[in-house]
Design a protein around this motif. Structure first.
Motif, PDB file in Angstrom:
ATOM      1  N   ASP A  58       4.335   7.206  -4.880  1.00  0.00           N
ATOM      2  CA  ASP A  58       3.219   6.699  -4.636  1.00  0.00           C
ATOM      3  C   ASP A  58       3.503   4.919  -4.309  1.00  0.00           C
ATOM      4  OD1 ASP A  58       0.094   7.108  -6.557  1.00  0.00           O
ATOM      5  OD2 ASP A  58       1.237   5.306  -6.649  1.00  0.00           O
ATOM      6  N   THR A  59       2.147   4.479  -3.324  1.00  0.00           N
ATOM      7  CA  THR A  59       2.028   3.352  -2.883  1.00  0.00           C
ATOM      8  C   THR A  59       0.730   3.279  -2.695  1.00  0.00           C
ATOM      9  OG1 THR A  59       2.905   1.956  -1.209  1.00  0.00           O
ATOM     10  CG2 THR A  59       2.232   3.835  -0.820  1.00  0.00           C
ATOM     11  N   ALA A  60       0.271   1.967  -2.008  1.00  0.00           N
ATOM     12  CA  ALA A  60      -1.623   1.731  -1.928  1.00  0.00           C
ATOM     13  C   ALA A  60      -1.294   0.335  -0.499  1.00  0.00           C
ATOM     14  CB  ALA A  60      -2.083   1.461  -3.371  1.00  0.00           C
ATOM     15  N   ALA A  61      -2.371   0.634  -0.640  1.00  0.00           N
ATOM     16  CA  ALA A  61      -2.795  -0.442   0.254  1.00  0.00           C
ATOM     17  C   ALA A  61      -3.033  -2.526  -0.016  1.00  0.00           C
ATOM     18  CB  ALA A  61      -4.238  -0.418   1.121  1.00  0.00           C
ATOM     19  N   LEU A  62      -2.974  -1.810  -1.106  1.00  0.00           N
ATOM     20  CA  LEU A  62      -2.700  -3.399  -2.155  1.00  0.00           C
ATOM     21  C   LEU A  62      -1.830  -3.799  -3.467  1.00  0.00           C
ATOM     22  CD1 LEU A  62      -6.584  -3.659  -3.187  1.00  0.00           C
ATOM     23  CD2 LEU A  62      -5.197  -4.779  -1.247  1.00  0.00           C
ATOM     24  N   TYR A  63      -0.747  -3.119  -2.974  1.00  0.00           N
ATOM     25  CA  TYR A  63       0.771  -3.398  -2.770  1.00  0.00           C
ATOM     26  C   TYR A  63       1.131  -4.170  -1.933  1.00  0.00           C
ATOM     27  CZ  TYR A  63      -0.636   0.757  -6.462  1.00  0.00           C
ATOM     28  OH  TYR A  63      -0.740   1.504  -8.169  1.00  0.00           O
TER      29      TYR A  63
END
Length: 332
Positions: A91-96
């Motif tokens: 689980d990741t995100a562009a803003l991490y």
């Protein structure tokens, strides 16, 4: 010093590693050192189906919010170990921060893109973090946003396939949902969803769950905060929406682990193949019927072993979950 917990620096953030070390020094239950390889023993891997398709995924994955804080070798070692132990959900995100940029090269080096279930998130242009949190998260505001963020994620993650793409904050949901629906229709993502970790917004979350054809919903849920059980979880079961759980150890690790650092595991924990407090709290979360998977954050291989051990063996039944809740209530 073996007689008690080491002194913490004034104002320092207590890490899960500190808590586990304190637990070991205090002789808590079965020590972590004896369970590091429990996940690669004979105990069966626990998987659950994604309600909209029936595809099964392991109940324990990894959150990568802090991957930008460590070097590429560490990220590669952490992901390699997770995969070795049967974990697939990332689980990741562009803003991490640089999380996506760490994950992509690591998976390429490990030749592991086909072995993982990759979830990331994007925001609408100009979107802000969900209140009542500060209007700007520690990760800032995405200067790109929208469909361009999707293509940037593909590049960073070094992949042509994203399993789940979520709208990251609720301010992104309405402007991004047509984009997400179209991406799924074109086969560019396999599943779509929404992510927020603000319990005060559950009423809005429920409205979006009723309104949009999402496959995944990500919320905060732990033994310390069970508010998602009131409205979000029943609706997820009704609408066949998978629940991905962020922050299964509470808003900060010491919310749960700090309260038990000097306590022994209850004897009945062994009935559910629980050897450490980390496994206790994770197995509580993923044993809820509405929960599909949990994504505890980690940048430490030792924690990966312990987390993945929580994804094997037996899960608490209703009676076990009640015992866990009663035990937590007694801690005050």
């Amino acid at each position: 010093m073996l007689g008690g917990a080491p002194a913490a620096r004034a104002g320092a953030r207590v890490s899960r590693r500190d808590m586990m070390q304190w637990s070991l020094l205090a002789g808590v239950g079965a020590g972590l050192s004896g369970s590091l390889h429990a996940a690669d023993a004979a105990a069966p891997l626990i998987t659950k189906p994604i309600p909209s398709t029936g595809e099964r995924i392991p109940v324990i994955g990894i959150g990568t919010d802090r991957f930008g804080d460590v070097d590429e070798d560490t990220v590669r070692a952490v992901l390699e170990r997770m995969i070795e132990l049967g974990g697939t959900v990332i689980d990741t995100a562009a803003l991490y921060d640089d999380s996506e940029e760490r994950i992509g090269p690591a998976l390429t080096a490990l030749n592991a893109h086909s072995k993982v279930f990759l979830t990331t998130k994007m925001n609408a242009i100009g979107a802000v973090n969900d209140p009542p949190k500060p209007p700007v998260s520690r990760h800032g505001v995405d200067p790109i946003g929208g469909i361009d963020s999707y293509y940037r994620s593909l590049q960073r993650l070094q992949t042509s396939k994203i399993d789940v793409m979520m709208a990251h904050w609720l301010s992104s949901v309405e402007p991004l949902m047509p984009v997400l629906i179209d991406l799924k229709k074109q086969g560019k993502v396999r599943y779509i969803g929404i992510s927020t970790v603000v319990p005060q917004l559950h009423a809005r979350i429920a409205g979006y769950m009723r309104q949009y054809p999402i496959d995944f919903m990500q919320v905060e849920y732990s033994l310390a905060d069970r508010s998602a059980e009131k409205e979000v979880f029943p609706l997820a079961i009704q609408k066949k929406i998978a629940m991905s759980i962020a922050k299964p150890f509470g808003d900060t690790p010491n919310v749960l682990l700090g309260k038990v650092k000097d306590r022994a595991l209850p004897p009945w924990a062994a009935d559910y193949d629980i050897a450490t407090w980390g496994q206790f709290f994770l197995k509580y979360v993923v044993s809820h019927p509405a929960v599909t998977c949990a994504v505890p954050g980690s940048t430490n291989v030792e924690h990966i072993d312990d987390n993945q051990a929580a994804g094997r063996g037996r899960l608490p039944d209703d009676a076990g979950r009640k015992k866990m809740e009663e035990f937590w209530a007694q801690l005050g």
